[in-house]
Design a protein around this motif. Structure first.
Motif, PDB file in Angstrom:
ATOM      1  N   VAL A 278    -118.965 -39.974  53.568  1.00  0.00           N
ATOM      2  CA  VAL A 278    -120.228 -39.962  54.466  1.00  0.00           C
ATOM      3  C   VAL A 278    -121.060 -39.341  53.964  1.00  0.00           C
ATOM      4  O   VAL A 278    -122.160 -39.354  54.163  1.00  0.00           O
ATOM      5  N   ASP A 279    -120.747 -38.094  53.067  1.00  0.00           N
ATOM      6  CA  ASP A 279    -121.842 -37.115  52.377  1.00  0.00           C
ATOM      7  C   ASP A 279    -122.565 -38.102  51.415  1.00  0.00           C
ATOM      8  O   ASP A 279    -123.770 -38.136  51.207  1.00  0.00           O
ATOM      9  N   TYR A 280    -121.724 -38.849  50.610  1.00  0.00           N
ATOM     10  CA  TYR A 280    -122.452 -39.695  49.507  1.00  0.00           C
ATOM     11  C   TYR A 280    -123.539 -40.687  50.429  1.00  0.00           C
ATOM     12  O   TYR A 280    -124.463 -41.189  50.001  1.00  0.00           O
ATOM     13  N   ILE A 281    -123.210 -41.218  51.445  1.00  0.00           N
ATOM     14  CA  ILE A 281    -124.176 -41.960  52.072  1.00  0.00           C
ATOM     15  C   ILE A 281    -125.446 -41.356  52.579  1.00  0.00           C
ATOM     16  O   ILE A 281    -126.544 -41.783  52.365  1.00  0.00           O
ATOM     17  N   GLY A 282    -125.166 -39.935  53.184  1.00  0.00           N
ATOM     18  CA  GLY A 282    -126.545 -39.627  53.571  1.00  0.00           C
ATOM     19  C   GLY A 282    -126.746 -37.702  53.619  1.00  0.00           C
ATOM     20  O   GLY A 282    -127.611 -37.441  54.330  1.00  0.00           O
ATOM     21  N   ALA A 283    -125.755 -36.778  53.111  1.00  0.00           N
ATOM     22  CA  ALA A 283    -125.776 -35.635  53.106  1.00  0.00           C
ATOM     23  C   ALA A 283    -126.237 -35.026  51.793  1.00  0.00           C
ATOM     24  O   ALA A 283    -126.141 -35.809  50.897  1.00  0.00           O
ATOM     25  N   ASN A 284    -127.161 -34.293  51.598  1.00  0.00           N
ATOM     26  CA  ASN A 284    -127.816 -33.675  50.669  1.00  0.00           C
ATOM     27  C   ASN A 284    -128.957 -34.520  50.114  1.00  0.00           C
ATOM     28  O   ASN A 284    -128.722 -35.812  49.990  1.00  0.00           O
ATOM     29  N   GLN A 285    -129.835 -33.793  49.054  1.00  0.00           N
ATOM     30  CA  GLN A 285    -130.487 -34.867  48.291  1.00  0.00           C
ATOM     31  C   GLN A 285    -129.749 -35.469  47.313  1.00  0.00           C
ATOM     32  O   GLN A 285    -128.748 -34.908  46.566  1.00  0.00           O
ATOM     33  N   GLY A 286    -130.058 -36.696  46.906  1.00  0.00           N
ATOM     34  CA  GLY A 286    -129.391 -37.595  46.058  1.00  0.00           C
ATOM     35  C   GLY A 286    -128.479 -38.433  46.861  1.00  0.00           C
ATOM     36  O   GLY A 286    -127.785 -39.260  46.080  1.00  0.00           O
ATOM     37  N   SER A 287    -128.455 -38.356  48.200  1.00  0.00           N
ATOM     38  CA  SER A 287    -127.505 -39.307  48.737  1.00  0.00           C
ATOM     39  C   SER A 287    -128.230 -40.520  48.986  1.00  0.00           C
ATOM     40  O   SER A 287    -129.403 -40.681  48.721  1.00  0.00           O
ATOM     41  N   ILE A 292    -133.146 -43.881  49.227  1.00  0.00           N
ATOM     42  CA  ILE A 292    -133.670 -45.088  49.680  1.00  0.00           C
ATOM     43  C   ILE A 292    -134.809 -45.027  50.781  1.00  0.00           C
ATOM     44  O   ILE A 292    -135.831 -45.221  50.736  1.00  0.00           O
ATOM     45  N   ILE A 293    -134.248 -44.251  51.801  1.00  0.00           N
ATOM     46  CA  ILE A 293    -135.198 -44.351  53.172  1.00  0.00           C
ATOM     47  C   ILE A 293    -136.116 -43.159  53.095  1.00  0.00           C
ATOM     48  O   ILE A 293    -137.345 -43.300  53.366  1.00  0.00           O
ATOM     49  N   ARG A 294    -135.928 -42.147  52.431  1.00  0.00           N
ATOM     50  CA  ARG A 294    -136.842 -41.045  52.259  1.00  0.00           C
ATOM     51  C   ARG A 294    -138.155 -41.288  50.913  1.00  0.00           C
ATOM     52  O   ARG A 294    -138.982 -41.322  51.043  1.00  0.00           O
ATOM     53  N   GLN A 295    -137.196 -41.329  49.840  1.00  0.00           N
ATOM     54  CA  GLN A 295    -137.924 -41.487  48.519  1.00  0.00           C
ATOM     55  C   GLN A 295    -138.600 -42.679  48.265  1.00  0.00           C
ATOM     56  O   GLN A 295    -139.792 -42.814  47.987  1.00  0.00           O
ATOM     57  N   GLU A 296    -137.905 -43.866  48.251  1.00  0.00           N
ATOM     58  CA  GLU A 296    -138.182 -45.200  48.157  1.00  0.00           C
ATOM     59  C   GLU A 296    -139.271 -45.620  49.179  1.00  0.00           C
ATOM     60  O   GLU A 296    -140.045 -46.148  49.048  1.00  0.00           O
ATOM     61  N   MET A 297    -138.758 -45.515  50.412  1.00  0.00           N
ATOM     62  CA  MET A 297    -139.642 -46.176  51.601  1.00  0.00           C
ATOM     63  C   MET A 297    -140.242 -45.187  52.276  1.00  0.00           C
ATOM     64  O   MET A 297    -141.327 -45.913  52.917  1.00  0.00           O
TER      65      MET A 297
END
Length: 462
Positions: A278-287, A292-297
């Motif tokens: 779950v952390d890999y999906i959305g916790a912390n920078q680098g998730s 994808i959602i913040r940096q790319e989109m």
């Protein structure tokens, strides 16, 4: 002279009568048995802490809020010899902190202070519990502060999760239920957990706990109900409904998208494995969600996943993002794609190792530096207290977990997305017919989230 003397005696009698009535009106929260006292490994930051634990006999949302407000008022509102203002200055000078928390059906009071002042802190705590004095106004303020925030007003993921947690843990309040006026006395706890390492502090703690009052005469709360509150028997299943809860706000330019699931695990290894995924999906920078959602989109400032441990081998899993209202269907699909990709095993081992290392350090740091966090883990493992050696198996998993096996078992560790509840709060188009076909509730304005949680739960049980 005789007349003045008579008036003085009459006045004194009236005052004593009023004080007596006040003591009778105050509800005593205490056990008739002996408290189970545990001595945990000391913190590593020069702080000592003591947590007193009382089971909540009627675990409704209103009752829990009243008890928390009452306990907060006791420790902050003053004593017979010190005003609340003097107490606040004393705490600030000495570095004393009080935390009023709940853990499942337990009410917790944790007091922490630097090691060198902790003995006098225990004396101060004894005075607070044995000589509480606070006003109705103080209690009302605390009650307002501790009552759950309606997430439809704030659109914040943490407020949604707080309402979901209350739904899972506490019963709804009956309209005719009377909570009382907030006057509580807190006596003998069911547990006391000390983290000090100082033998003199241990002896003082035992004396303090033994001084706290117990019910006299016939105990008002039947033993079966107390045992039920303590043991957690006859509880409802740890589950949330599926479907969609939608709070439409046409004036809002943003939409909160939140997936949430209540999950029980077979063992601690599964819990930690799911947590790191779950952390890999959305916790912390680098998730994945951040990348994808913040940096790319550039679609959300704080896309996130949450893994909220609720008890032994129980947790709430959540994925969320607050996005521009017109883009919410697009981002909703992207969150689903990210989750399904990780669940299917498309995981970079290096990224998973980074998330696992952060989780490991967080557990270690919080256990040895945060006053409440470690005690909460103890209560998850020993809700009735420990007899003998104290072990928390969850911590041992970090030494043995294979991340390669975790990635290979992602399909089994992460539940299907169809098992999640989707909560939408804000503006933009209504959810599609396809989404609504899985179960739908339109959340009324100025209404707790429990309204729709009950509606969807009852629909599933038909």
């Amino acid at each position: 002279m005789q007349t003045l003397k008579g008036r003085f005696i009459a006045t004194l009698f009236m005052v004593l009568s009023l004080l007596s009535v006040q003591q009778v009106r105050a509800e005593l929260i205490a056990t008739t048995g002996d408290a189970n006292i545990a001595f945990l490994t000391p913190l590593k930051n020069g702080i000592s802490e003591l947590t007193l634990v009382w089971p909540i006999d009627r675990p409704t949302t209103e009752r829990v809020a009243a008890l928390r407000a009452g306990l907060a008022s006791v420790v902050s509102g003053g004593t017979s010899s010190r005003s609340s203002h003097k107490i606040a200055k004393y705490k600030q000078l000495k570095g004393i902190r009080h935390y009023v928390e709940t853990s499942h059906h337990n009410l917790m009071l944790t007091v922490s202070a630097p090691n060198e002042v902790f003995p006098e802190t225990l004396v101060h705590l004894e005075n607070l519990l044995l000589e509480p004095e606070y006003s109705d106004g103080w209690y009302a303020r605390e009650l307002q502060y501790t009552s759950p925030t309606q997430s439809t007003r704030t659109r914040r993921p943490e407020h949604v999760l707080n309402e979901v947690a209350d739904f899972l843990e506490y019963e709804p309040d009956e309209a005719e239920t009377e909570v009382g006026d907030g006057k509580f006395r807190f006596g003998q706890p069911i547990q006391a957990i000390l983290r000090s390492g100082d033998e003199e502090v241990e002896r003082r703690t035992i004396r303090l706990v033994n001084k706290l009052p117990r019910p006299k005469g016939k105990w008002e709360l039947p033993f079966a109900k107390w045992a039920e509150a303590l043991m957690g028997t006859n509880e409802e299943a740890f589950t949330l409904p599926t479907g969609v809860i939608h709070f439409a706000d046409p004036d809002s330019t943003e939409m909160l998208i939140l997936f949430v699931k209540a999950e029980e695990f077979a063992d601690e290894a599964d819990q930690v494995g799911t947590n790191v995924l779950v952390d890999y999906i959305g916790a912390n920078q680098g998730s994945e969600m951040f990348r994808i959602i913040r940096q790319e989109m550039r679609a959300a400032y704080d896309p996130r996943s949450d893994f909220v441990v609720m008890g032994k081998k129980k947790a709430i899993i959540s994925l969320s993002a607050t996005v521009e209202a017109v883009r919410w269907p697009e981002i909703h699909e992207k969150i689903m794609d990210i989750y399904q990709s990780v669940r299917s095993g498309k995981i970079e081992q290096e990224g998973l190792e980074i998330q696992f290392g952060q989780l490991d350090r967080t557990y270690y740091r919080d256990f040895f530096t945060e006053p409440v966090w470690g005690t909460r883990q103890y209560l998850h493992e020993y809700p009735e207290g420990a007899d003998g050696t104290i072990e928390i198996p969850l911590f041992g998993v970090f030494q043995t977990l294979s991340l390669k096996e975790t990635a290979a078992n992602s399909q089994e560790l992460l539940p299907p997305l169809d098992d999640f509840l989707l909560i939408l709060i804000g503006g933009g188009n209504s959810p599609s017919d396809a989404l609504q076909s899985k179960g739908y509730c339109s959340q009324p304005k100025s209404t707790p989230l429990r309204f729709c949680l009950d509606v969807l739960s009852n629909a599933e049980n038909l």
